[in-house]
Motif scaffolding. Structure first.
Motif, PDB file in Angstrom:
ATOM      1  N   TYR A  40     -13.952 -16.418   2.466  1.00 23.83           N
ATOM      2  CA  TYR A  40     -14.317 -15.580   1.317  1.00 23.83           C
ATOM      3  C   TYR A  40     -14.582 -14.138   1.759  1.00 23.83           C
ATOM      4  N   ASP A  41     -15.385 -13.999   2.811  1.00 25.93           N
ATOM      5  CA  ASP A  41     -15.740 -12.654   3.282  1.00 25.93           C
ATOM      6  C   ASP A  41     -14.506 -11.884   3.752  1.00 25.93           C
ATOM      7  N   GLU A  42     -13.650 -12.557   4.518  1.00 24.05           N
ATOM      8  CA  GLU A  42     -12.477 -11.888   5.087  1.00 24.05           C
ATOM      9  C   GLU A  42     -11.449 -11.542   4.018  1.00 24.05           C
ATOM     10  N   HIS A  43     -11.224 -12.456   3.084  1.00 25.32           N
ATOM     11  CA  HIS A  43     -10.276 -12.180   2.004  1.00 25.32           C
ATOM     12  C   HIS A  43     -10.759 -11.005   1.145  1.00 25.32           C
ATOM     13  N   ALA A  44     -12.070 -10.968   0.902  1.00 24.03           N
ATOM     14  CA  ALA A  44     -12.621  -9.883   0.084  1.00 24.03           C
ATOM     15  C   ALA A  44     -12.386  -8.531   0.762  1.00 24.03           C
ATOM     16  N   LYS A  45     -12.599  -8.453   2.059  1.00 22.81           N
ATOM     17  CA  LYS A  45     -12.394  -7.191   2.776  1.00 22.81           C
ATOM     18  C   LYS A  45     -10.923  -6.772   2.747  1.00 22.81           C
ATOM     19  N   CYS A  84       0.806  -1.228   0.000  1.00 20.27           N
ATOM     20  CA  CYS A  84       0.000   0.000   0.000  1.00 20.27           C
ATOM     21  C   CYS A  84       0.842   1.283   0.000  1.00 20.27           C
ATOM     22  N   GLU A  85       2.149   1.152   0.080  1.00 25.47           N
ATOM     23  CA  GLU A  85       3.002   2.338   0.022  1.00 25.47           C
ATOM     24  C   GLU A  85       3.061   2.850  -1.407  1.00 25.47           C
ATOM     25  N   ALA A  86       2.831   4.144  -1.568  1.00 19.89           N
ATOM     26  CA  ALA A  86       2.738   4.728  -2.915  1.00 19.89           C
ATOM     27  C   ALA A  86       4.020   4.603  -3.712  1.00 19.89           C
ATOM     28  N   ASP A  87       5.170   4.633  -3.027  1.00 23.41           N
ATOM     29  CA  ASP A  87       6.447   4.614  -3.743  1.00 23.41           C
ATOM     30  C   ASP A  87       7.033   3.218  -3.871  1.00 23.41           C
ATOM     31  N   HIS A  88       6.231   2.202  -3.560  1.00 22.26           N
ATOM     32  CA  HIS A  88       6.768   0.839  -3.578  1.00 22.26           C
ATOM     33  C   HIS A  88       6.305   0.107  -4.836  1.00 22.26           C
ATOM     34  N   ARG A  89       7.237  -0.599  -5.480  1.00 26.92           N
ATOM     35  CA  ARG A  89       6.909  -1.374  -6.672  1.00 26.92           C
ATOM     36  C   ARG A  89       6.189  -2.651  -6.270  1.00 26.92           C
ATOM     37  N   VAL A  90       5.035  -2.856  -6.863  1.00 26.23           N
ATOM     38  CA  VAL A  90       4.178  -3.981  -6.493  1.00 26.23           C
ATOM     39  C   VAL A  90       3.814  -4.771  -7.737  1.00 26.23           C
ATOM     40  N   ASP A  91       3.738  -6.087  -7.589  1.00 25.52           N
ATOM     41  CA  ASP A  91       3.299  -6.936  -8.690  1.00 25.52           C
ATOM     42  C   ASP A  91       1.768  -6.949  -8.698  1.00 25.52           C
ATOM     43  N   ARG A  92       1.190  -6.022  -9.451  1.00 27.67           N
ATOM     44  CA  ARG A  92      -0.264  -5.883  -9.467  1.00 27.67           C
ATOM     45  C   ARG A  92      -0.958  -7.076 -10.129  1.00 27.67           C
ATOM     46  N   SER A  93      -0.254  -7.793 -10.979  1.00 26.05           N
ATOM     47  CA  SER A  93      -0.878  -8.947 -11.640  1.00 26.05           C
ATOM     48  C   SER A  93      -1.280 -10.008 -10.621  1.00 26.05           C
ATOM     49  N   LEU A  94      -0.470 -10.158  -9.566  1.00 28.32           N
ATOM     50  CA  LEU A  94      -0.823 -11.110  -8.513  1.00 28.32           C
ATOM     51  C   LEU A  94      -2.096 -10.686  -7.802  1.00 28.32           C
ATOM     52  N   LEU A  95      -2.214  -9.394  -7.547  1.00 23.54           N
ATOM     53  CA  LEU A  95      -3.411  -8.889  -6.870  1.00 23.54           C
ATOM     54  C   LEU A  95      -4.644  -9.035  -7.757  1.00 23.54           C
ATOM     55  N   ASP A  96      -4.472  -8.817  -9.069  1.00 30.66           N
ATOM     56  CA  ASP A  96      -5.593  -8.977  -9.996  1.00 30.66           C
ATOM     57  C   ASP A  96      -6.068 -10.432 -10.034  1.00 30.66           C
ATOM     58  N   THR A  97      -5.116 -11.361  -9.985  1.00 31.84           N
ATOM     59  CA  THR A  97      -5.480 -12.784  -9.969  1.00 31.84           C
ATOM     60  C   THR A  97      -6.279 -13.117  -8.715  1.00 31.84           C
ATOM     61  N   LEU A  98      -5.843 -12.596  -7.586  1.00 36.42           N
ATOM     62  CA  LEU A  98      -6.564 -12.838  -6.333  1.00 36.42           C
ATOM     63  C   LEU A  98      -7.972 -12.255  -6.387  1.00 36.42           C
ATOM     64  N   ALA A  99      -8.101 -11.069  -6.964  1.00 36.41           N
ATOM     65  CA  ALA A  99      -9.419 -10.443  -7.062  1.00 36.41           C
ATOM     66  C   ALA A  99     -10.366 -11.305  -7.898  1.00 36.41           C
ATOM     67  N   GLY A 100      -9.837 -11.946  -8.938  1.00 35.07           N
ATOM     68  CA  GLY A 100     -10.658 -12.802  -9.780  1.00 35.07           C
ATOM     69  C   GLY A 100     -11.174 -14.032  -9.062  1.00 35.07           C
ATOM     70  N   ILE A 101     -10.506 -14.419  -7.990  1.00 40.08           N
ATOM     71  CA  ILE A 101     -10.926 -15.594  -7.212  1.00 40.08           C
ATOM     72  C   ILE A 101     -11.840 -15.210  -6.059  1.00 40.08           C
ATOM     73  N   TRP A 102     -11.468 -14.155  -5.335  1.00 41.55           N
ATOM     74  CA  TRP A 102     -12.139 -13.857  -4.057  1.00 41.55           C
ATOM     75  C   TRP A 102     -13.196 -12.764  -4.155  1.00 41.55           C
ATOM     76  N   LEU A 103     -13.110 -11.880  -5.135  1.00 47.28           N
ATOM     77  CA  LEU A 103     -14.110 -10.817  -5.272  1.00 47.28           C
ATOM     78  C   LEU A 103     -15.154 -11.237  -6.306  1.00 47.28           C
ATOM     79  N   VAL A 104     -15.868 -12.288  -5.977  1.00 44.50           N
ATOM     80  CA  VAL A 104     -16.899 -12.823  -6.874  1.00 44.50           C
ATOM     81  C   VAL A 104     -18.237 -12.843  -6.138  1.00 44.50           C
ATOM     82  N   PRO A 105     -19.337 -12.858  -6.868  1.00 43.96           N
ATOM     83  CA  PRO A 105     -20.645 -12.964  -6.207  1.00 43.96           C
ATOM     84  C   PRO A 105     -20.743 -14.245  -5.383  1.00 43.96           C
ATOM     85  N   VAL A 106     -21.579 -14.198  -4.355  1.00 43.91           N
ATOM     86  CA  VAL A 106     -21.725 -15.358  -3.460  1.00 43.91           C
ATOM     87  C   VAL A 106     -22.098 -16.608  -4.244  1.00 43.91           C
ATOM     88  N   ALA A 107     -22.935 -16.457  -5.241  1.00 43.83           N
ATOM     89  CA  ALA A 107     -23.395 -17.618  -6.011  1.00 43.83           C
ATOM     90  C   ALA A 107     -22.265 -18.288  -6.787  1.00 43.83           C
TER      91      ALA A 107
END
Length: 248
Positions: free
Chosen positions: A195-200, A114-137
């Motif tokens: 699921y709920d905790e990872h999403a938050k 979360c540090e603005a000046d830090h280099r982060v591998d955003r592709s890893l975060l995008d992959t996680l979002a595709g798994i955990w930020l999904v509708p309950v169904a």
């Protein structure tokens, strides 16, 4: 006057042709036995011989012995005098220490992400979002799958922070607590909570709210740590029975 020629230095003996093969097979046996422990095929207290493992895996005793000595060094098994090997009982004090270390590594990682000046591998975060930020169904109810995704979630957070040494240590910790975490996912309510905790946590990270993400992550790990304290050997044997009867 004759010239005495020095004898050529003897060449080093060529390595045995099957040395690499044995090493590769030992690695394979090592990985398989670790899976056996994580999947409750081998549980704490189980006794076995090298011959039994050789027969089951279809390999000779040499790679089996090499794999077992490696697992012994890592604290998974112990050798018994004249009676084979045994899977070591759970060491709950050690698990407590490993969870504490895990918490330090992961909360540090999310702060760095979360540090603005830090280099982060955003592709890893995008992959996680595709798994955990999904509708309950669309959430998975496959306990084995969710357990693997959970492990990948936490490893990916540390990897995304960009510190290879942190990721290496975290990977070792993950390896050593895998069986305990898999037990946590034999209960359906824990899957829903994960699921709920990872999403938050992910939403806080994507908003660059490091303190909030670390607080949520700490609470998430502490909940899992509390569940570890409730685990009994009876639960382990129930998990083994469920694994044997589950469809493959």
């Amino acid at each position: 006057m004759s010239t005495v020629r020095p004898r050529p230095a003897p060449s080093a003996p060529a390595p045995a042709a099957d040395t690499a093969v044995f090493r590769t097979r030992a690695d394979e046996v090592y990985a398989q036995l670790k899976r056996d422990v994580a999947e409750f095929i081998l549980v704490p207290g189980d006794r076995f011989t090298e011959n039994e493992i050789s027969d089951r895996l279809g390999v000779s005793r040499t790679p089996v012995r090499q794999a077992l000595f490696r697992l012994q060094q890592e604290g998974f098994v112990e050798v018994l005098f004249r009676s084979g090997w045994r899977v070591l009982p759970f060491d709950f004090d050690q698990f407590e220490q490993l969870y504490d270390l895990r918490m330090v590594l992961e909360t540090t990682a999310v702060h760095r992400i979360c540090e603005a000046d830090h280099r982060v591998d955003r592709s890893l975060l995008d992959t996680l979002a595709g798994i955990w930020l999904v509708p309950v169904a669309e959430r998975s109810t496959d306990t084995a799958q969710v357990a693997q995704w959970d492990e990948a979630f936490h490893c990916s957070l540390v990897a995304a922070a960009g510190n290879a040494e942190m990721a290496r240590v975290h990977s070792d910790v993950t390896d050593r607590i895998r069986i305990i975490r898999r037990l946590d996912f034999t209960q359906q309510p824990r899957i829903e909570a994960t699921y709920d905790e990872h999403a938050k946590i992910l939403k806080a990270i994507r908003a660059n709210r490091g303190d909030q993400a670390a607080m949520l992550l700490r609470a998430h790990i502490e909940t899992s740590q509390a569940e570890v304290r409730k685990i009994t050997l009876h639960q382990v044997h129930l998990a083994r029975h469920a694994g044997k009867t589950a469809p493959r």
